[in-house]
Design a protein around this motif. Sequence first.
Motif, PDB file in Angstrom:
ATOM      1  N   GLY A  18      -9.989   3.669   4.437  1.00 58.05           N
ATOM      2  CA  GLY A  18     -10.526   5.028   4.625  1.00 58.05           C
ATOM      3  C   GLY A  18     -10.754   5.347   6.094  1.00 58.05           C
ATOM      4  N   ASN A  19     -10.800   6.660   6.399  1.00 60.20           N
ATOM      5  CA  ASN A  19     -11.013   7.137   7.778  1.00 60.20           C
ATOM      6  C   ASN A  19      -9.982   6.606   8.761  1.00 60.20           C
ATOM      7  N   GLU A  20      -8.754   6.474   8.321  1.00 61.06           N
ATOM      8  CA  GLU A  20      -7.704   6.000   9.219  1.00 61.06           C
ATOM      9  C   GLU A  20      -6.666   7.099   9.414  1.00 61.06           C
ATOM     10  N   LYS A  21      -5.989   7.023  10.566  1.00 66.07           N
ATOM     11  CA  LYS A  21      -4.839   7.906  10.788  1.00 66.07           C
ATOM     12  C   LYS A  21      -3.614   7.113  10.323  1.00 66.07           C
ATOM     13  N   ILE A  22      -2.970   7.605   9.260  1.00 67.81           N
ATOM     14  CA  ILE A  22      -1.930   6.804   8.598  1.00 67.81           C
ATOM     15  C   ILE A  22      -0.602   7.554   8.570  1.00 67.81           C
ATOM     16  N   LEU A  23       0.467   6.811   8.829  1.00 67.94           N
ATOM     17  CA  LEU A  23       1.813   7.358   8.622  1.00 67.94           C
ATOM     18  C   LEU A  23       2.419   6.677   7.400  1.00 67.94           C
ATOM     19  N   VAL A  24       2.843   7.488   6.422  1.00 68.69           N
ATOM     20  CA  VAL A  24       3.582   6.950   5.274  1.00 68.69           C
ATOM     21  C   VAL A  24       5.047   7.319   5.499  1.00 68.69           C
ATOM     22  N   VAL A  25       5.938   6.327   5.394  1.00 68.69           N
ATOM     23  CA  VAL A  25       7.363   6.567   5.648  1.00 68.69           C
ATOM     24  C   VAL A  25       8.133   6.419   4.335  1.00 68.69           C
ATOM     25  N   GLY A  26       8.883   7.452   3.968  1.00 68.24           N
ATOM     26  CA  GLY A  26       9.700   7.353   2.756  1.00 68.24           C
ATOM     27  C   GLY A  26       9.783   8.690   2.058  1.00 68.24           C
ATOM     28  N   GLY A  27      10.693   8.789   1.095  1.00 66.34           N
ATOM     29  CA  GLY A  27      10.885  10.074   0.430  1.00 66.34           C
ATOM     30  C   GLY A  27      10.996   9.964  -1.079  1.00 66.34           C
ATOM     31  N   GLY A  28      10.550   8.858  -1.638  1.00 64.98           N
ATOM     32  CA  GLY A  28      10.600   8.701  -3.093  1.00 64.98           C
ATOM     33  C   GLY A  28       9.230   8.962  -3.710  1.00 64.98           C
ATOM     34  N   THR A  81       3.916   8.998  18.394  1.00 62.77           N
ATOM     35  CA  THR A  81       2.540   9.211  17.925  1.00 62.77           C
ATOM     36  C   THR A  81       1.939   7.836  17.652  1.00 62.77           C
ATOM     37  N   ILE A  82       0.623   7.732  17.841  1.00 60.78           N
ATOM     38  CA  ILE A  82      -0.047   6.451  17.570  1.00 60.78           C
ATOM     39  C   ILE A  82      -0.874   6.578  16.285  1.00 60.78           C
ATOM     40  N   TYR A  83      -0.699   5.610  15.395  1.00 61.91           N
ATOM     41  CA  TYR A  83      -1.396   5.610  14.102  1.00 61.91           C
ATOM     42  C   TYR A  83      -2.227   4.325  13.964  1.00 61.91           C
ATOM     43  N   ASP A  84      -3.285   4.408  13.142  1.00 61.43           N
ATOM     44  CA  ASP A  84      -4.055   3.191  12.832  1.00 61.43           C
ATOM     45  C   ASP A  84      -3.234   2.272  11.922  1.00 61.43           C
ATOM     46  N   ARG A  85      -2.398   2.917  11.082  1.00 62.88           N
ATOM     47  CA  ARG A  85      -1.676   2.134  10.084  1.00 62.88           C
ATOM     48  C   ARG A  85      -0.379   2.854   9.721  1.00 62.88           C
ATOM     49  N   VAL A  86       0.659   2.071   9.450  1.00 62.07           N
ATOM     50  CA  VAL A  86       1.920   2.651   8.953  1.00 62.07           C
ATOM     51  C   VAL A  86       2.235   1.977   7.619  1.00 62.07           C
ATOM     52  N   ILE A  87       2.608   2.799   6.644  1.00 54.03           N
ATOM     53  CA  ILE A  87       2.966   2.251   5.327  1.00 54.03           C
ATOM     54  C   ILE A  87       4.398   2.656   5.002  1.00 54.03           C
ATOM     55  N   TYR A  88       5.252   1.674   4.820  1.00 49.42           N
ATOM     56  CA  TYR A  88       6.634   1.949   4.436  1.00 49.42           C
ATOM     57  C   TYR A  88       6.732   1.932   2.913  1.00 49.42           C
ATOM     58  N   ALA A  89       7.282   3.003   2.356  1.00 53.64           N
ATOM     59  CA  ALA A  89       7.528   3.057   0.910  1.00 53.64           C
ATOM     60  C   ALA A  89       9.011   3.391   0.763  1.00 53.64           C
ATOM     61  N   LEU A  90       9.829   2.372   0.980  1.00 46.40           N
ATOM     62  CA  LEU A  90      11.285   2.581   1.048  1.00 46.40           C
ATOM     63  C   LEU A  90      11.996   2.033  -0.188  1.00 46.40           C
ATOM     64  N   GLY A  91      11.235   1.834  -1.263  1.00 44.93           N
ATOM     65  CA  GLY A  91      11.836   1.317  -2.487  1.00 44.93           C
ATOM     66  C   GLY A  91      11.740  -0.199  -2.553  1.00 44.93           C
TER      67      GLY A  91
END
Length: 321
Positions: free
Chosen positions: A158-168, A241-251
Amino acid sequence: MGKHYDLIVVGGGPGGIASAVEASIFGLQKILFIEKGDNHSQTIRQYYKDAKRVDKDWQGQTVDMEGNVEFFDGTKESTLEYFELLLDDEKIDTLFECEVDRVIKEEDLFSVVTPKGDFTAPNVIVSIGRMGKPNKPSYKIPASIKKVVNFNPYECRGNEKILVVGGGDSAVEYACQLSTINNVTLSYRRESFARINDINREMVERYDQEERLRVRYGIDIDSIENAEGKVKVNYNNGFHTIYDRVIYALGGTTPVDFFRKSNMVLDEHDLPVINEKYETSVKGLYTAGDIVYKSGGSIAMAINHAYHILKDITGEDGGMG
Ligand SMILES: Cc1cc2nc3c(=O)[nH]c(=O)nc-3n(C[C@H](O)[C@H](O)[C@H](O)COP(=O)(O)OP(=O)(O)OC[C@H]3O[C@@H](n4cnc5c(N)ncnc54)[C@H](O)[C@@H]3O)c2cc1C
């Protein structure tokens, strides 16, 4: 292929094969066997060397075969051939190249959700092994930021700047779910979401319009770097851009993803809590094979699970009593 079955088996390794075969022997008439690879037994095909010796009592785990499906010492090739013959049963419909996304209970029936459509059954056996791997990006993930570069959302606090990568569907579901307590951007390299279901499409468009999250279409990532413990994401348009966390959802789902989406209660090792009949917290939903254990497991053990599960489902002993 009809869409309703007496039993659906998810995962085509030894646990899944034995489950389908036992189901036929126990008298179930319509059995669907679903495997994400292009053939059964992907773990054996991919991880065993050619001509590898296959031991029944693998790594000192001595097992007495308890059900109708036998198992002997052999080689990689003889084991695959044996399983091939076992699956040659007219009551078993096989569906390959079909990765099950989740299993959802709706009243008394399970809906098994797949890219090739949904299938229903009163009981489902999940035997997806522990070898599932998420797809990874082509560029390097620096080791120093591996803790904040994830492939599922479960580490987020919680309270994080997050990038989620993916399109599914997973990417969209993670992004929307995380946006309730985080600042979330969803980045997708195409111009629109082509592969997601209608519910997720409506949800992500609404969240975007309401500015609960930010969706960036048509943008790719060239690389990521460590920026004092955070993740600097270098986009292909020259900006970063700088994020606290990156989450890859690439399948390429991992078992834990699958379990959570299927509403199973998990233990401290992220494995389903099961009773002595291998039934999960969701009545009628069973697990067999390696996912029953935190570590260890073997082909013979997986085969035995199948027998006990079918005994429980049918209330009979399948001629072994
Ligand atoms: C290198 C190696 C050597 C081994 N040697 C031996 C040995 O000699 N003897 C022995 O008894 N054991 C051996 N084992 C262990 C044995 O392979 C496992 O215990 C056994 O394969 C477990 O069977 P399973 O059905 O639980 O899972 P798996 O065999 O892992 O099968 C799971 C299947 O589910 C599929 N799947 C996963 N997710 C999905 C999804 N969402 N939708 C549809 N399908 C899905 C996978 O593609 C896979 O085919 C060895 C293991 C390894 C890695």
